[in-house]
Every structure is written in structure tokens, then in C-alpha cells.
Design an enzyme around this catalytic site. Sequence first.
Site, PDB file in Angstrom:
ATOM      1  N   VAL A  11      -6.742  -3.067  -1.093  1.00 54.44           N
ATOM      2  CA  VAL A  11      -8.049  -2.958  -0.879  1.00 54.44           C
ATOM      3  C   VAL A  11      -8.748  -4.027  -0.674  1.00 54.44           C
ATOM      4  CG1 VAL A  11      -9.753  -1.160  -0.351  1.00 54.44           C
ATOM      5  CG2 VAL A  11      -7.784  -0.322  -1.132  1.00 54.44           C
ATOM      6  N   LYS A  34       0.749  -1.353   0.049  1.00 56.41           N
ATOM      7  CA  LYS A  34      -0.025   0.127  -0.037  1.00 56.41           C
ATOM      8  C   LYS A  34       0.834   1.359  -0.014  1.00 56.41           C
ATOM      9  CE  LYS A  34      -1.609  -2.312   3.180  1.00 56.41           C
ATOM     10  NZ  LYS A  34      -2.354  -3.379   3.991  1.00 56.41           N
ATOM     11  N   LYS A  74      -5.637   2.783   2.592  1.00 60.25           N
ATOM     12  CA  LYS A  74      -6.613   2.466   1.622  1.00 60.25           C
ATOM     13  C   LYS A  74      -7.769   3.257   1.136  1.00 60.25           C
ATOM     14  CE  LYS A  74      -6.165  -2.315   3.775  1.00 60.25           C
ATOM     15  NZ  LYS A  74      -6.332  -3.148   5.180  1.00 60.25           N
ATOM     16  N   GLY A 125      -2.745 -13.921  11.172  1.00 62.48           N
ATOM     17  CA  GLY A 125      -2.024 -13.226   9.758  1.00 62.48           C
ATOM     18  C   GLY A 125      -2.661 -12.149   9.216  1.00 62.48           C
TER      19      GLY A 125
HETATM   20  N1  HSE Z   1      -3.427  -5.173   8.263  1.00 64.49           N
HETATM   21  C1  HSE Z   1      -4.445  -5.340   7.415  1.00 64.49           C
HETATM   22  C2  HSE Z   1      -5.970  -5.650   8.186  1.00 64.49           C
HETATM   23  C3  HSE Z   1      -4.502  -6.477   6.428  1.00 64.49           C
HETATM   24  O1  HSE Z   1      -5.756  -5.819   9.431  1.00 64.49           O
HETATM   25  O2  HSE Z   1      -6.759  -5.547   7.746  1.00 64.49           O
HETATM   26  C4  HSE Z   1      -3.978  -5.875   5.003  1.00 64.49           C
HETATM   27  O3  HSE Z   1      -4.294  -5.006   4.282  1.00 64.49           O
END
Ligand code: HSE
Length: 346
Positions: free
Chosen positions: A155, A128, A228, A210
Site C-alpha cells: 500500500v 497484495k 489495499k 511502470g
Molecule cells: N498498479 C498500482 C497503481 C501500483 O497503479 O497504483 C502498485 O500498487
Amino acid sequence: MRLFIVGLGVVGKGVLELLDARRAELASHFGVETRLVGVADSKGVALCEDGLAHAEVLGVKRPGAAGVASLPDGRPLASQDDLPEVIAHSGADVLIELGPTQMRSPRPATDRLLAAMGAGLHVIGANKAPLSTAFAALTEAAAVNNVLLRYSATVGAGTPMLTLARAAVMGDTLVGFRAILNGTTNFILSQMRSSGATFDSALAEAQRLGWAEADPSNDVDGWDTAMKTAIIACHAPAIPPGRSISVHDVRTVGIRGVSARDHADAEAQGQVIKLVASFDATTLSARVEPVRVPIGSRLDVPAGGNVLLIDLKHAGELALFGRGAGAHETAAAVLRDLVDIALSAR
Ligand code: HSE
């Protein structure tokens, strides 16, 4: 298609696994066949014209293993600054850039994308930082070099939010959008509210799933959502020609200041606290901040969910809900871009 993948973390490994799992389907449904001619991680690079075996690459990325430099076709990289040159001369058709999102130093990833496009490679970015800070320069480089730049994994992961935003704006006038775009903060806020979990334990669980960024402060301080938001606004496009919006234009407040008392006060009034992104197409202002929303409303999405609500002058409100994070969810978006490039480049 000959692929070069930079970054073999959670998403990079997910991409290799999904390419294996969907190989027959990609070939029969879309005529897409791939060969991995290059991979790079933070310490090394491996190149092989005949194709690197995915299983071998995954093998050297297991915990405790020595990384891609230890592959038979691998070597250590003296510096990450050497990567743009290596990619440009790799013979690949497509660069898949999955390096860690470093919002405060986006330059190395941006340089990799620019070098690849300058050498005639199509590019898929899931990172991003370049897209939310240098959108105009990157799209211009794609046009000048007559290559395709895709970034739908930035996104919504497997949920095609950018596709919807662009399609909506092509046929109607955008009033604005509101969204929940970060699974980690949504999970933390939900856990703190429903089970009284501490901030730290909820964050650790999001990391285990993850979802969290390599640097989770990007999540909890709102920057992941802000990046985003800027990418949606640029891609739609929700801004007039010649204008651009970067992550630094988004007024951003994270969730560190949200207390158990705030959750209780909200609940007493039939509300719940969410980290909400909003964009006003009239004033071109974008914000990310903890907001109280009515329980059961469209923004009250469950822990793992993302949602994009697009407000249009004629069609009214559109909503797209789905999972916005995770290895295979994000890898699915990369494969979507790959198929899109294969079909568009024909
Ligand atoms: N770290 C982001 C989230 C995931 O927790 O949505 C990747 O965009």
C-alpha cells in the site's frame, strides 16, 4: 542478511538497483548488509551461497534475455509449485516475495510465504493477493514461527501509509478512512478529463510509466484499490479482534463506466471524478467506487499521487500524500521493510 527474491519484474529489478545504490548507506546508517543467495522468476531459479552478482541477475532479465535459469547457478523450474520447497532449503534469512498479484488465484504466493515462515525465514511481501485474502493466516504463521512478516510495499509504495494508519489507531479511535490508492486509475481519469485522452491511450501511458499491474484489469476494475483497502483495515487494525476483512468484503466498482459526459457534468459543478476507497469503522463496511469530489479538495490529488485521509475521534483528520507506484518507489518500501526486520530481529 541472506536474501531470496521471487519475482524479477519492474519491482524486483528496482530492488536490486536500490540495494546497489544504497549499499553504503544501509551499512553505515543501519548496519544492514545483504547477500543475494537465491532468485526465482516464472521459469527458473538460481541459488548461490556465496552470493549472486546483482549485475548478472539484471543482465539475464533484459528484454529478450533467457531469465535466471540461464545464470551459471541457475536451472529451469519444472513447476512453480516446487518453489516453496526450494525457498525453505535455500539458506536465506529473508524471502522477498514480488510475484505478480493474482487476486483470483492467490494460493501459490500464499504458499511461498507460509513455506518460508515455516522454515524460519522472515518475509517481505509486496504481493497484495496473499495479504488481502489470507491476512489472519499469514500473521498467525509469523507468530507461530517467531519470524517477522512485513508488507509495507503493498500500500502506498514508498509512502508509509500502513505505518501511519497503525500509529494513528494505537492512540485514538478510528472513525474511518478515505483514500486514493491507485495511480493507474487516477492517471487515466486525470488524462481523460484534462486532455480528452482515450481510456486506452491513458492506460498505455500508465503501463509505460511502470504503474499498472501485470493484469491492468486489477487497476481499472478497482480490485487493486480494494486489496489495499482490506490490507489497511487489517493492519491498522480497524476491525475488532477475531474479525477479518478480505478484498471480497469490499464493495467494488471500477472506472470503466465513467464517460466524457460524466467528467464534463462533474466539472460544471466544480467537481472531479476520482476512484475513492472508503472504510467506515462503525459499520465495518468498505467500498471502492468512482466518486465526485470538490476540485482542490484533499482527495483531488494529481495524476501520480495517492492520498490516505484518516478520520480519528480525537485528533480529527490526518492526511498522507505521496507517490504510490513505480519501480524505485515500491523498491524503497521493500528496503524499508528490510531495515525494519534487521533492526527488529536484533
Ligand atoms: N498498479 C498500482 C497503481 C501500483 O497503479 O497504483 C502498485 O500498487
